[in-house]
Write an enzyme that holds these catalytic residues in place. Structure first.
Site, short mmCIF file in Angstrom:
data_model
loop_
_atom_site.label_atom_id
_atom_site.label_comp_id
_atom_site.label_asym_id
_atom_site.label_seq_id
_atom_site.Cartn_x
_atom_site.Cartn_y
_atom_site.Cartn_z
CB SER A 52 -10.51 32.41 -8.31
OG SER A 52 -11.01 31.36 -9.13
CG ASP A 339 -6.08 32.13 -15.52
OD1 ASP A 339 -7.16 31.65 -15.92
OD2 ASP A 339 -5.92 32.52 -14.35
CG HIS A 342 -9.64 32.48 -13.41
ND1 HIS A 342 -8.40 31.94 -13.11
CD2 HIS A 342 -10.47 32.18 -12.38
CE1 HIS A 342 -8.47 31.34 -11.93
NE2 HIS A 342 -9.71 31.47 -11.46
#
Length: 375
Positions: A52, A339, A342
């Site tokens: 991600s 978040d 990240h």
């Protein structure tokens, strides 16, 4: 004086003009995209593999994936003013590296049906949020694309199409691309530390297996023609809001998670230095994201950050991803984390800047991306 005698100097001048003004391509002049651009550059684009932290929207197209960022507040600061599947408020580190390298477009995601034809000549992003180096990593996130599958997607789908577009074989064209790999963190957080591996395996043996597996994956790309590699070291995920939330009694970073990341990163550097990798004429640059981010966390003010512990957005029950349509902090540049896991675009910008131009070998090893791009 005859016409033939008079025209000779003019003809010679035209030849000299052509020689001195034509681009020098070191053998790449036969590539169609180089002729079309009327110039040859050392880096034509990037092929991106990982999780991600470098995913730019592949998971948007996975129906059963739980690891998606295709909704606000993700993308709230992205130039397109909409969520794209990047796990941050704006650009990720790949976008920002592309800016440094003057790549003219955002690298398209492999799973996007429009990623074909001329759209692939500056590279393709294969990364998938929740995935890992090992095939079984990320199962708890539903559908993800493992690193092995990402490489198969490159080999079986993108590479033949690139050869057709470029009118070059892979050995000729791929040396002009960066191969960026950012994977491994989920192998710990979504595999080893969830108890999904043999309980008798030590963290040292698990890490050794990860490193060996990654070396084989890099070698597969090398055998296809890749020569310039950028490998992202693991982040200090033990300092993330998600890790802190899951260990509410901890007053500092979760050391066991950071120790695992540092062990992997040490093995990664040893791997690059090892002659057993058998990848002659290639260069692997390691971006020590662990140190770069840890420096920010320990001394945030010089970098312009004030909040090193809290997520910028409201996170859901897992403490990882933003709530759909949830609140978001007003000045994202103040926050290290967007978040629960990240980083914000502001941190990604520091990472990209360091990766591209740092002269410190404890930040980029053995050289930086700027010098790599000129090889």
């Amino acid at each position: 004086m005859s016409l033939k005698t008079k025209s000779a100097p003019f003809f010679l001048l035209m030849i000299l003009t052509f020689v001195f003004l034509s681009p020098i391509c070191n053998g790449d002049q036969y590539c169609k995209f180089a002729r079309k651009n009327d110039e040859c550059t050392k880096v034509q684009g990037m092929f991106v593999f990982g999780s991600s932290l470098v995913d730019n929207g592949n998971n948007n197209f996975l129906v059963n994936s739980l690891a998606k960022a295709n909704y606000l507040p993700y993308g709230v600061d992205f130039p397109l003013l909409e969520p794209t599947g990047r796990f941050t408020n704006g650009k990720n580190v790949i976008d920002l590296l592309g800016d440094h390298l003057k790549i003219p477009t955002y690298i398209p995601s492999f799973n996007d049906p429009s990623t074909k034809g001329s759209k692939i000549i500056h590279g393709v992003n294969f990364a998938s949020g929740g995935s890992g180096i090992l095939d079984d990593t990320g199962a708890v996130a539903g559908e993800v694309i493992s690193l092995n599958q990402q490489i198969r997607n490159f080999e079986n789908v993108t590479l033949p199409e690139l050869e057709e577009q470029a009118e070059c074989n892979s050995k000729e064209s791929l040396k002009n691309y960066l191969f960026v790999v950012g994977s491994g963190g989920n192998d710990y957080s979504l595999n080893y530390f969830l108890g999904l591996v043999n309980k008798n395996i030590t963290i040292q043996d698990f890490t050794a297996n990860l490193t060996i597996t990654l070396s084989h994956q890099l070698k597969r790309l090398y055998d296809m023609g890749a020569r310039k590699f950028v490998v992202m070291a693991l982040y200090p995920n033990g300092c993330s809001p998600m890790a802190r939330a899951r260990n509410p009694n901890a007053t500092d970073c979760i050391q066991i998670l950071n120790d695992a990341a540092q062990l992997f990163n040490t093995n990664l550097r040893t791997l690059v230095d090892s002659p057993t990798l058998q990848m002659p004429d290639s260069t692997i640059v390691i971006v020590n994201a662990y140190k770069i981010i840890m420096d920010i966390l320990q001394n945030p003010t010089p970098y312009g950050f004030s909040d090193t512990k809290n997520p910028c957005c409201d996170v859901g029950g897992t403490g990882t991803l933003c709530k759909k349509g949830g609140n978001v902090c007003s000045d994202r540049n103040d926050n290290v984390y967007f978040d629960g896991l990240h980083p914000t675009e502001a941190v990604n910008n520091v990472l990209a800047n360091k990766a591209f131009s740092s002269n410190l070998i404890d930040e980029v090893y053995p050289t930086n991306v700027h010098l790599l791009s000129k090889v």
